[in-house]
Design a protein around this motif. Structure first.
Motif, PDB file in Angstrom:
ATOM      1  N   PHE A  43      -4.384   6.565  -7.934  1.00 54.25           N
ATOM      2  CA  PHE A  43      -4.420   8.190  -7.414  1.00 54.25           C
ATOM      3  C   PHE A  43      -4.031   9.151  -8.480  1.00 54.25           C
ATOM      4  CE2 PHE A  43      -3.746   6.063  -3.342  1.00 54.25           C
ATOM      5  CZ  PHE A  43      -4.905   6.470  -2.611  1.00 54.25           C
ATOM      6  N   ASP A  98       0.211  10.474  -0.148  1.00 55.49           N
ATOM      7  CA  ASP A  98       1.413  11.526   0.462  1.00 55.49           C
ATOM      8  C   ASP A  98       2.793  10.816   0.938  1.00 55.49           C
ATOM      9  OD1 ASP A  98       0.384   9.958   2.508  1.00 55.49           O
ATOM     10  OD2 ASP A  98      -0.033  11.529   3.893  1.00 55.49           O
ATOM     11  N   GLU A 149     -10.177   4.842  -5.709  1.00 57.07           N
ATOM     12  CA  GLU A 149      -8.798   5.238  -5.244  1.00 57.07           C
ATOM     13  C   GLU A 149      -8.526   4.498  -4.146  1.00 57.07           C
ATOM     14  OE1 GLU A 149      -8.396   9.289  -4.826  1.00 57.07           O
ATOM     15  OE2 GLU A 149      -8.878  10.123  -6.991  1.00 57.07           O
ATOM     16  N   THR A 150      -7.206   3.919  -4.030  1.00 55.90           N
ATOM     17  CA  THR A 150      -6.866   3.195  -2.857  1.00 55.90           C
ATOM     18  C   THR A 150      -5.201   2.933  -3.033  1.00 55.90           C
ATOM     19  OG1 THR A 150      -6.901   1.014  -1.756  1.00 55.90           O
ATOM     20  CG2 THR A 150      -7.487   0.972  -4.094  1.00 55.90           C
ATOM     21  N   PRO A 151      -4.714   3.145  -1.606  1.00 53.26           N
ATOM     22  CA  PRO A 151      -3.323   2.614  -1.366  1.00 53.26           C
ATOM     23  C   PRO A 151      -2.838   1.216  -2.120  1.00 53.26           C
ATOM     24  CG  PRO A 151      -4.182   3.828   0.232  1.00 53.26           C
ATOM     25  CD  PRO A 151      -5.288   3.557  -0.386  1.00 53.26           C
ATOM     26  N   PRO A 155       0.654  -1.198   0.079  1.00 52.57           N
ATOM     27  CA  PRO A 155      -0.140   0.000  -0.067  1.00 52.57           C
ATOM     28  C   PRO A 155       0.764   1.039   0.059  1.00 52.57           C
ATOM     29  CG  PRO A 155       0.137  -0.810   2.223  1.00 52.57           C
ATOM     30  CD  PRO A 155       0.788  -1.850   1.439  1.00 52.57           C
ATOM     31  N   SER A 156       0.578   2.201  -0.896  1.00 49.74           N
ATOM     32  CA  SER A 156       1.136   3.440  -1.028  1.00 49.74           C
ATOM     33  C   SER A 156       0.117   4.404  -0.916  1.00 49.74           C
ATOM     34  CB  SER A 156       2.231   3.781  -2.221  1.00 49.74           C
ATOM     35  OG  SER A 156       3.378   2.868  -1.808  1.00 49.74           O
ATOM     36  N   PRO A 157      -0.074   5.265   0.119  1.00 53.51           N
ATOM     37  CA  PRO A 157      -1.011   6.459   0.090  1.00 53.51           C
ATOM     38  C   PRO A 157      -0.432   7.701  -0.809  1.00 53.51           C
ATOM     39  CG  PRO A 157       0.336   6.402   2.114  1.00 53.51           C
ATOM     40  CD  PRO A 157       0.589   5.250   1.459  1.00 53.51           C
ATOM     41  N   PRO A 186      -1.663   2.151  -6.037  1.00 56.29           N
ATOM     42  CA  PRO A 186      -1.055   3.311  -6.055  1.00 56.29           C
ATOM     43  C   PRO A 186      -1.626   4.208  -7.195  1.00 56.29           C
ATOM     44  CG  PRO A 186       0.359   1.790  -5.036  1.00 56.29           C
ATOM     45  CD  PRO A 186      -0.713   0.946  -5.551  1.00 56.29           C
TER      46      PRO A 186
END
Ligand code: 6PG
Length: 230
Positions: free
Chosen positions: A214, A142, A206-208, A138-140, A211
């Protein structure tokens, strides 16, 4: 401003032409364009087409700045697995680019980007797991520029690049924050094996966990071949 432009091409050859057209148009509009440059297999034919145009005198990239997207940890410059080396051989040298920003550590990279005034264009490939650079799920949005462990899935996909050589298990990547701050993003996707993840990136939530989902927050152009979309 954000928005997605989907450009579906009949095959990988025309994907490369369309990608080269897109990149060349941006360089003509702003000759000192700053570009975040993916390696990986998908963009290579487009880079070769850009190199052909430069050699033919149809395109001038001499004022462009090429910015490194990611790198393995513990790999020297003369190692065939160096992503810096791959970017230089496939993009910087054949396009006659004089200025580069290398990704050495997060503080140095962020300072260099600030001095550059940010990124005009990010050229990206799509990981089979939805990663961008090595922003693994997971990568948000930010997620910063950082070092990380490469996921088992990406170790498998990266193994295709290096034959008998082992894939390094650590990497440094430009952050999601850097990618999403680019004025424009260009996602290049080829092959039926990318179909599900491409649809997740463009149409899913949209989800971490994906990636690339986004990227819809940016001014995004997706150029894909038909089998990656249909
Ligand atoms: O290599 C890179 O610069 C990136 O680390 C990586 O995110 C790559 O773009 C994708 O894994 C897709 O790779 P392919 O284009 O080889 O399918």
């Amino acid at each position: 401003m954000s928005g997605v432009t989907l450009n579906i091409q009949p095959d990988t050859g025309q994907l490369a032409q369309a990608a080269a057209d897109h990149i060349a148009a941006q360089i003509r509009a702003k000759p000192d364009l700053s570009i975040l440059v993916a390696t990986g297999n998908t963009p290579m034919p487009a880079y070769a087409e850009l190199a052909r145009r430069v050699a033919a005198g149809e395109l001038d990239c001499s004022r462009v700045t090429a910015v490194q997207l990611d790198e393995y940890l513990g790999v020297s410059d003369d190692d065939p697995r160096s992503l810096w080396g791959w970017m230089v051989r496939s993009f910087v040298e054949p396009l006659g680019i004089a200025r580069t920003v290398r990704l050495e550590n997060p503080a140095q990279f962020e300072a260099a980007l600030q001095q550059l005034g940010g990124l005009d264009l990010a050229i990206l490939g799509l990981g089979p797991n939805g990663h961008l650079g090595f922003n693994e799920p997971p990568s948000p949005p930010d997620a910063p520029t950082r070092t990380l462990e490469i996921t088992p899935e990406s170790l498998v996909s990266n193994a295709a690049y290096w034959g008998e050589l082992a894939v390094p298990t650590g990497a440094i990547t430009a952050g999601m924050d850097v990618i999403l701050a680019a004025c424009q993003t260009l996602l290049l996707v080829g092959g039926a094996h990318k179909r599900d993840i491409l649809h997740a990136a463009v149409e899913g939530p949209e989800t971490p966990e994906v990636p690339a989902s986004f990227l819809r927050r940016t001014t995004l152009t997706v150029i894909a071949d038909r089998v990656a979309w249909a």
